[in-house]
Design an enzyme around this catalytic site. Structure first.
Site, PDB file in Angstrom:
ATOM      1  NE  ARG A 139     -27.131 -25.289  -3.427  1.00 19.53           N
ATOM      2  CZ  ARG A 139     -27.265 -26.424  -2.736  1.00 19.53           C
ATOM      3  NH1 ARG A 139     -28.305 -27.231  -2.929  1.00 19.53           N
ATOM      4  NH2 ARG A 139     -26.411 -26.759  -1.823  1.00 19.53           N
ATOM      5  CD  GLU A 153     -26.564 -21.160  -5.936  1.00 21.76           C
ATOM      6  OE1 GLU A 153     -25.596 -21.939  -6.018  1.00 21.76           O
ATOM      7  OE2 GLU A 153     -27.014 -20.761  -4.861  1.00 21.76           O
ATOM      8  CB  SER A 178     -22.521 -19.470  -4.349  1.00 24.27           C
ATOM      9  OG  SER A 178     -21.926 -19.902  -3.157  1.00 24.27           O
TER      10      SER A 178
HETATM   11  C1  FAD Z   1     -25.475 -14.377   1.975  1.00 27.56           C
HETATM   12  C2  FAD Z   1     -26.225 -15.468   1.250  1.00 27.56           C
HETATM   13  C3  FAD Z   1     -25.948 -16.802   1.513  1.00 27.56           C
HETATM   14  C4  FAD Z   1     -26.632 -17.832   0.844  1.00 27.56           C
HETATM   15  N1  FAD Z   1     -26.334 -19.119   1.145  1.00 27.56           N
HETATM   16  C5  FAD Z   1     -27.009 -20.137   0.523  1.00 27.56           C
HETATM   17  C6  FAD Z   1     -26.710 -21.491   0.850  1.00 27.56           C
HETATM   18  O1  FAD Z   1     -25.875 -21.800   1.691  1.00 27.56           O
HETATM   19  N2  FAD Z   1     -27.399 -22.461   0.187  1.00 27.56           N
HETATM   20  C7  FAD Z   1     -28.359 -22.169  -0.737  1.00 27.56           C
HETATM   21  O2  FAD Z   1     -28.942 -23.104  -1.304  1.00 27.56           O
HETATM   22  N3  FAD Z   1     -28.663 -20.879  -1.056  1.00 27.56           N
HETATM   23  C8  FAD Z   1     -28.014 -19.867  -0.449  1.00 27.56           C
HETATM   24  N4  FAD Z   1     -28.308 -18.562  -0.757  1.00 27.56           N
HETATM   25  C9  FAD Z   1     -29.322 -18.266  -1.779  1.00 27.56           C
HETATM   26  C10 FAD Z   1     -30.729 -17.955  -1.195  1.00 27.56           C
HETATM   27  O3  FAD Z   1     -30.660 -17.559   0.134  1.00 27.56           O
HETATM   28  C11 FAD Z   1     -31.673 -19.155  -1.305  1.00 27.56           C
HETATM   29  O4  FAD Z   1     -31.788 -19.573  -2.637  1.00 27.56           O
HETATM   30  C12 FAD Z   1     -33.088 -18.816  -0.760  1.00 27.56           C
HETATM   31  O5  FAD Z   1     -33.871 -19.983  -0.720  1.00 27.56           O
HETATM   32  C13 FAD Z   1     -33.803 -17.765  -1.593  1.00 27.56           C
HETATM   33  O6  FAD Z   1     -34.970 -17.407  -0.880  1.00 27.56           O
HETATM   34  P1  FAD Z   1     -35.690 -16.012  -1.129  1.00 27.56           P
HETATM   35  O7  FAD Z   1     -36.973 -16.023  -0.370  1.00 27.56           O
HETATM   36  O8  FAD Z   1     -34.779 -14.895  -0.836  1.00 27.56           O
HETATM   37  O9  FAD Z   1     -35.990 -16.101  -2.690  1.00 27.56           O
HETATM   38  P2  FAD Z   1     -36.071 -14.889  -3.728  1.00 27.56           P
HETATM   39  O10 FAD Z   1     -34.715 -14.388  -4.001  1.00 27.56           O
HETATM   40  O11 FAD Z   1     -37.098 -13.904  -3.297  1.00 27.56           O
HETATM   41  O12 FAD Z   1     -36.587 -15.668  -5.021  1.00 27.56           O
HETATM   42  C14 FAD Z   1     -35.753 -16.569  -5.697  1.00 27.56           C
HETATM   43  C15 FAD Z   1     -36.559 -17.236  -6.824  1.00 27.56           C
HETATM   44  O13 FAD Z   1     -37.572 -18.054  -6.273  1.00 27.56           O
HETATM   45  C16 FAD Z   1     -38.865 -17.593  -6.686  1.00 27.56           C
HETATM   46  N5  FAD Z   1     -39.742 -17.763  -5.527  1.00 27.56           N
HETATM   47  C17 FAD Z   1     -39.667 -17.137  -4.328  1.00 27.56           C
HETATM   48  N6  FAD Z   1     -40.645 -17.588  -3.517  1.00 27.56           N
HETATM   49  C18 FAD Z   1     -41.337 -18.516  -4.220  1.00 27.56           C
HETATM   50  C19 FAD Z   1     -42.459 -19.334  -3.939  1.00 27.56           C
HETATM   51  N7  FAD Z   1     -43.090 -19.291  -2.755  1.00 27.56           N
HETATM   52  N8  FAD Z   1     -42.926 -20.163  -4.921  1.00 27.56           N
HETATM   53  C20 FAD Z   1     -42.310 -20.230  -6.127  1.00 27.56           C
HETATM   54  N9  FAD Z   1     -41.261 -19.466  -6.454  1.00 27.56           N
HETATM   55  C21 FAD Z   1     -40.772 -18.629  -5.500  1.00 27.56           C
HETATM   56  C22 FAD Z   1     -38.672 -16.140  -7.099  1.00 27.56           C
HETATM   57  O14 FAD Z   1     -39.653 -15.721  -8.029  1.00 27.56           O
HETATM   58  C23 FAD Z   1     -37.295 -16.217  -7.713  1.00 27.56           C
HETATM   59  O15 FAD Z   1     -37.391 -16.735  -9.022  1.00 27.56           O
HETATM   60  C24 FAD Z   1     -27.633 -17.509  -0.116  1.00 27.56           C
HETATM   61  C25 FAD Z   1     -27.913 -16.162  -0.389  1.00 27.56           C
HETATM   62  C26 FAD Z   1     -27.220 -15.149   0.293  1.00 27.56           C
HETATM   63  C27 FAD Z   1     -27.536 -13.716   0.006  1.00 27.56           C
END
Ligand code: FAD
Length: 378
Positions: A166, A370, A250
């Site tokens: 992570r 996280e 999480s």
């Molecule tokens: C119900 C639920 C279940 C989940 N299950 C998992 C799981 O099983 N495993 C897991 O690993 N995660 C899980 N997550 C966490 C999350 O889904 C992941 O971390 C996902 O990759 C985040 O993507 P996002 O586009 O929503 O990022 P955002 O929340 O929009 O951004 C997260 C971070 O990344 C940065 N960011 C976004 N896009 C970029 C880019 N293109 N370049 C550089 N930085 C960027 C943002 O500035 C921020 O700092 C879960 C979340 C939820 C709500």
């Protein structure tokens, strides 16, 4: 410049917190994304990029800077130098689970166990997303990335991203700053062409989550369908009708502790060894080399322990909430802090602090959040 009327971040984050930022820019193409970044860097604004908002915990005070929404989409298939494989380049704003569905329908294996993870493809390497033993590091070839202040995006191999449990050099961890401030414009993965055939499932973690025995053969579509169903039972697939999914997944990471510390925890606390480096390399500077190669010293591997188990054993059960608070633990998952209906970031922080305090008092261990925290102090 596609500047738009800023929307409240509570509408764009899955934890449903955050006020209206000062500026918002929507980037629909890679060129717009690079242009928008160069513009904020020239202005000297505070900024961050937003994908699906599923790994963010945003504070109640309005963000005094520019939020750039990455809304780019597109999948390209490229040749792979490895027989039986194909490379796929995906734009950063593409929905992760739509992309997984596309790979499975195309008979491409490698990310099917990560079905149902919310968010965008570009954010997936930021914390090296993973589920059931599969992580993006296993298939990631390279990203196109633009470093803060740079004039264009460049290809960066996966090996340069510091991908771990992570984490990556791009992740802004709590209490720290990201080692590399940069934005991913596209992601290239290498996937195996397996078609609809049933194959023996590798990976004990995935088999036990899906109730399979060693030697059982299933298709990647079967894995996707069953992973999504398993995740849904835990509130880990976004669902507008289910407040247990109004979370950032999480909220606390499973804790990684030394083997010695792990021995002080109750024997029934679930734990997994963190694999030791299989190829420890020690570089001896030439002017210090006296002709003898010292033996490689390997220490006992660290241990990952279940933070959900620690929380429940500290007396905080699923569904727990503080009196009069609209923030609570999911009723299905002890690691997910959820917004039960218009909770403020303040209410969620109060719950997070309470849980950390209880676990620390009970087990002497600090839980680390996280999600990326913006304008929030725990
Ligand atoms: C119900 C639920 C279940 C989940 N299950 C998992 C799981 O099983 N495993 C897991 O690993 N995660 C899980 N997550 C966490 C999350 O889904 C992941 O971390 C996902 O990759 C985040 O993507 P996002 O586009 O929503 O990022 P955002 O929340 O929009 O951004 C997260 C971070 O990344 C940065 N960011 C976004 N896009 C970029 C880019 N293109 N370049 C550089 N930085 C960027 C943002 O500035 C921020 O700092 C879960 C979340 C939820 C709500």
């Amino acid at each position: 410049m596609p500047e738009v009327t800023p929307l409240p971040l509570k509408q764009l984050t899955t934890l449903r917190t955050g006020g209206v930022p000062a500026r918002m820019v929507d980037a629909h193409t890679a060129d717009e994304l690079v242009g928008a970044l160069q513009d904020v860097w020239a202005r000297g604004d505070d900024w961050f990029v937003l994908g699906g908002g599923s790994n963010l915990f945003v504070g109640d005070e309005p963000f005094d800077g520019t939020v750039i929404r990455i809304l780019t989409t597109g999948i390209e298939t490229l040749a792979s130098p490895h027989p039986g494989h194909v490379r796929v380049r995906v734009q950063a704003g593409h929905n992760w689970d739509d992309f997984v569905a596309w790979t499975v329908a195309s008979g491409l294996a490698g990310i099917e166990a990560m079905s149902g993870i919310p968010g965008t493809v570009g954010a997936a390497p930021v914390q090296n997303v993973g589920a059931y033993g599969q992580e993006i590091v296993q298939t990631l070839v390279e990203v196109e990335l633009i470093d803060e202040g740079d004039d264009r995006a460049r290809p960066v191999p996966a090996a340069d991203l510091g991908l771990g449990f992570r984490t990556s050099v791009l992740k802004h961890h709590y209490g720290d700053i990201a080692t590399r401030r940069a934005v991913i414009v596209s992601v290239t993965l290498e996937l195996e062409m397996v078609g609809p055939a049933e194959r023996v499932v590798q990976g004990q973690q995935l088999r036990s989550a899906l109730g399979l025995d060693a030697g059982d053969a299933v298709s990647i579509q079967w894995i996707r369908d069953h992973v999504r169903a398993t995740r849904a039972r835990k509130g880990m697939v976004l669902d507008d009708t289910d407040p247990d999914t109004y979370s950032a997944g999480s909220f606390f990471q499973n804790a990684v502790v030394s083997a010695a510390f792990a021995r002080t925890l109750p024997a029934d606390c679930p734990r997994w060894p963190v694999a030791p480096d299989p190829n420890p390399v020690r570089v001896i500077p030439l002017d210090e080399f006296d002709g003898t190669v010292p033996p490689i010293v390997t220490s006992e591997p660290d241990v990952k322990v279940s933070s959900g188990w620690l929380i429940e054993q500290a007396g905080i059960r699923k569904g727990f909430h503080l009196p009069r608070s609209r923030a609570g633990l999911s009723t299905k998952h002890a690691l997910a802090l959820t917004n039960r209906g218009d909770a403020t970031a303040g209410e969620l922080s109060e719950l997070a602090r309470y849980i950390r305090g209880r676990v620390s008092a009970e087990f002497g261990l600090e839980l680390h959040p996280e999600p990326v925290l913006i304008g929030v102090d725990l």
